[in-house]
Design an enzyme around this catalytic site. Structure first.
Site, PDB file in Angstrom:
ATOM      1  N   SER A   1      -5.222  -0.700   5.158  1.00 35.90           N
ATOM      2  CA  SER A   1      -3.989  -1.450   4.884  1.00 35.90           C
ATOM      3  C   SER A   1      -3.052  -1.687   6.049  1.00 35.90           C
ATOM      4  O   SER A   1      -2.115  -2.470   5.925  1.00 35.90           O
ATOM      5  CB  SER A   1      -3.219  -0.772   3.765  1.00 35.90           C
ATOM      6  OG  SER A   1      -3.785  -1.143   2.543  1.00 35.90           O
TER       7      SER A   1
ATOM      8  N   LYS B   1       7.553  -0.529   5.290  1.00 34.64           N
ATOM      9  CA  LYS B   1       6.812  -0.842   4.054  1.00 34.64           C
ATOM     10  C   LYS B   1       7.535  -0.197   2.874  1.00 34.64           C
ATOM     11  O   LYS B   1       8.018   0.952   2.990  1.00 34.64           O
ATOM     12  CB  LYS B   1       5.385  -0.292   4.190  1.00 34.64           C
ATOM     13  CG  LYS B   1       4.443  -0.681   3.062  1.00 34.64           C
ATOM     14  CD  LYS B   1       3.021  -0.196   3.363  1.00 34.64           C
ATOM     15  CE  LYS B   1       2.025  -0.595   2.311  1.00 34.64           C
ATOM     16  NZ  LYS B   1       0.648  -0.187   2.647  1.00 34.64           N
TER      17      LYS B   1
ATOM     18  N   SER C   1      -2.733  -3.695   2.454  1.00 36.39           N
ATOM     19  CA  SER C   1      -1.572  -3.834   1.615  1.00 36.39           C
ATOM     20  C   SER C   1      -0.251  -3.899   2.388  1.00 36.39           C
ATOM     21  O   SER C   1       0.774  -4.251   1.809  1.00 36.39           O
ATOM     22  CB  SER C   1      -1.514  -2.667   0.619  1.00 36.39           C
ATOM     23  OG  SER C   1      -1.404  -1.434   1.303  1.00 36.39           O
TER      24      SER C   1
HETATM   25  N1  GLN Z   1      -7.636  -2.537   0.134  1.00 32.29           N
HETATM   26  C1  GLN Z   1      -7.806  -1.125  -0.047  1.00 32.29           C
HETATM   27  C2  GLN Z   1      -7.464  -0.750  -1.467  1.00 32.29           C
HETATM   28  O1  GLN Z   1      -7.180  -1.618  -2.202  1.00 32.29           O
HETATM   29  C3  GLN Z   1      -6.973  -0.397   0.950  1.00 32.29           C
HETATM   30  C4  GLN Z   1      -5.595  -0.133   0.497  1.00 32.29           C
HETATM   31  C5  GLN Z   1      -4.799   0.645   1.493  1.00 32.29           C
HETATM   32  O2  GLN Z   1      -5.267   0.967   2.583  1.00 32.29           O
HETATM   33  N2  GLN Z   1      -3.618   1.031   1.064  1.00 32.29           N
HETATM   34  O3  GLN Z   1      -7.466   0.380  -1.841  1.00 32.29           O
END
Ligand code: GLN
Length: 430
Positions: A155, A56, A131
Site C-alpha cells: 500500500s 494517511k 491503499s
Molecule cells: N492491496 C492489498 C490489500 O488489499 C494491500 C493493502 C495494504 O497494503 N494496506 O490488502
C-alpha cells in the site's frame, strides 16, 4: 514572512485549487499557518524543521479527523498522536492534514474509499494505486513535502509506482505501529513517501526505532560504511506485463552498468503462492482487529457502516477463523509465509538487494476495479506482498514511463537493512 510560512501558504493554495477534483485531503489542519509561524522563530531546529507532511487517515493525529476513509469512523477525532506523529512533531515537522485511502487500508487502487475515488495527479483518468492513495497523490500533486502511508501488502509502494513518486516500506518492526489502525498487525508497517529517496530517508531516520508502546519494534543496526561492490539479485515473477518487464530490465541494466555492480539471478520458494498466502492472514487478523468497532466506543458498528471490500474481509475472516477450521487456513498460510521468508534470508546471503517491478501492470481506469474479477484485483499485489510476508524492507522508485504513465522499480533488502536499501535506491534514481 519566513520561508516556511510561504511554503505552507503555497501548499494550502494548491490544495484549495486542486483538491475538489483530485479528492486527496479529507481533513486540512486549520492551524498549520500558526504552527508554521511558531517554527519560524525557533533557534534550535529539529531534523525535519519545516517539512510539511500529509498523513494517511489511519494514523492517529491528535485533534484531526482520523476516519480511515470509512463511514464507521466518519467524525472520529483522534485523542492522541501515534508514535510516528509524536516523533515528527518533536523534529519540527508540520502536519498539513489527513489524506484519502482505501477504507481501513483494504485495497490497492484507491477506489475503496467511502469518501470517493482519489485521482492520480500523474494520469488523472487512472487509479492512483492504494491503499495509501492520498499519500502518494498528495506528494505527486505538490500539496506537501512528504507523506506517511502504511503498507500491509504494497500500500505504500503501489501508489508510489502509479503516481511517479518514491515510497518505502520499512522492515517489519523498524517503525512503531502504535496509533496505526490495524489492517493486519503481523504485516502492517508505517512508511514515508516523497519526491526523492533522500526525502524519504530523512523521514525514516526520525520515525524509526524501538517504542515501548509497540513490542514488535526492533532497533536495527546503523551501517556507517559506504556501499561496497553490490550484487543485485534479479527476481522474475510470473504475470508481469511485457512492456513493464522490458522497461525495468533496461533500467536495471543501465544502473548496474553505471555503478559497475554485479547481477545474479535469484529464485524464491513458493513465491507464486504469495497472494494466496497473504489473504487468509489479512482476513483473519482484520476480522479480529475490527471487533472493537461494535458501535459502543467508536462511532458506528462496522457491519452496518462499512463498504463492500471491508465487509468481504470481515465475513471471510469470521468464517475461516471458526474453530472447526483450526489449522486449515491461517496456520497453513503461516507455514507458507515462513517458507517464503526463509527463502529470502537465503537469497540475501548471496545478493545485496533484489530488484523487480513494483507492479505487474499499469494502473487501470478509475472505477474499473470495482467491475474486475476479485482474483485479478488481488493479483495486482503479487510483487509487493512478498516483502511483507518476509518482513523485508522494500522501496519503489520511479523508473520511467509507458505512454506517459509512471512505472516504479522495486528494490528489496533483508530485514533490518533499511539503511542499505536507501543507499542502493539512491543510486537507482533517474
Ligand atoms: N492491496 C492489498 C490489500 O488489499 C494491500 C493493502 C495494504 O497494503 N494496506 O490488502
Amino acid at each position: 514572512m519566513g520561508a516556511i510560512v510561504t511554503k505552507v501558504q503555497m501548499y494550502l493554495e494548491v490544495i484549495k485549487k486542486k483538491n475538489e477534483d483530485l479528492n486527496i485531503f479529507l481533513h486540512v489542519n486549520e492551524n498549520i499557518l500558526n504552527e508554521a509561524k511558531v517554527l519560524e522563530g525557533k533557534k534550535i531546529k529539529g531534523a525535519l524543521y519545516g517539512v510539511v507532511v500529509a498523513v494517511k487517515s489511519n494514523i492517529n493525529v491528535q485533534g484531526m479527523v482520523t476516519n480511515c476513509a470509512s463511514h464507521v469512523l466518519e467524525n472520529y477525532v483522534a485523542p492522541y498522536d501515534a508514535t510516528v506523529i509524536q516523533k515528527l512533531k518533536a523534529a519540527d515537522a508540520l502536519i498539513i492534514g489527513m489524506v484519502n485511502m482505501d477504507e481501513f487500508a483494504a485495497g490497492g487502487s484507491g477506489e475503496n474509499s467511502a469518501f470517493g475515488l482519489t485521482k492520480n495527479p500523474a494520469a488523472p483518468t487512472l487509479i492512483p494505486g492504494g491503499s495509501s492513495s492520498g499519500s502518494a497523490a498528495a506528494v505527486a500533486a505538490g500539496m506537501c513535502d512528504v507523506a506517511l502511508g502504511s503498507d500491509t501488502g504494497g500500500s505504500i509502494r503501489t501508489p508510489a509506482s502509479h503516481c511517479g513518486v518514491v515510497g518505502m516500506k520499512p522492515s517489519y518492526g523498524a517503525v512503531s505501529r502504535y496509533g496505526l489502525i490495524d489492517l493486519s498487525m503481523s504485516l502492517d508497517q508505517i512508511g514515508p513517501l516523497g519526491k526523492t529517496v533522500g526525502d524519504v530517508a530523512k523521514v525514516l531516520e526520525v520515525i524509526q526505532g524501538v517504542d515501548a508502546q509497540d513490542p514488535t519494534t526492533v532497533s536495527y543496526p546503523f551501517l556507517s560504511e559506504k556501499l561496497k561492490q553490490t550484487t543485485v539479485g534479479i527476481l522474475t515473477i510470473k504475470g508481469v506485463a511485457p512492456a513493464i518487464q522490458k522497461l525495468i530490465d533496461a533500467r536495471v541494466a543501465a544502473v548496474v552498468k553505471k555503478q559497475r555492480w554485479k547481477t545474479k539471478k535469484v529464485t524464491i520458494d513458493s513465491i507464486d503462492l504469495a497472494v494466496e498466502t497473504y489473504y487468509p492472514l489479512v482476513y483473519s487478523e482484520f476480522f479480529s482487529a475490527t471487533r472493537r468497532f461494535d458501535g459502543r466506543r467508536y462511532g458506528k458498528q462496522i457491519e452496518e457502516a462499512a463498504g463492500k471490500e471491508v465487509l468481504r474481509r470481515i465475513y471471510g475472516g469470521s468464517e475461516i477463523t471458526q474453530a472447526e477450521f483450526a489449522g486449515k487456513y491461517y496456520q497453513k498460510a503461516l507455514g507458507v509465509k515462513h517458507v517464503i521468508a526463509d527463502s529470502f534470508v537465503e537469497a540475501f546471503e548471496q545478493v545485496d538487494c533484489i530488484v523487480l517491478p513494483t507492479c505487474p501492470g499499469l494502473p487501470w481506469k478509475l472505477g474499473a476495479g470495482t467491475k474486475m474479477p476479485l482474483a485479478e484485483v488481488y493479483a495486482a499485489d503479487a510483487l509487493t506482498i512478498p516483502a511483507n510476508l518476509a518482513g523485508c524492507c522494500a522501496i519503489s522508485v520511479p523508473a520511467g514511463e509507458i505512454k506517459g504513465v509512471p512505472v516504479g522499480l522495486q528494490v528489496m533488502c533483508g530485514k533490518g537493512e533499511d539503511e542499505k536499501l536507501l543507499r542502493i535506491a539512491k543510486e537507482c534514481e533517474l
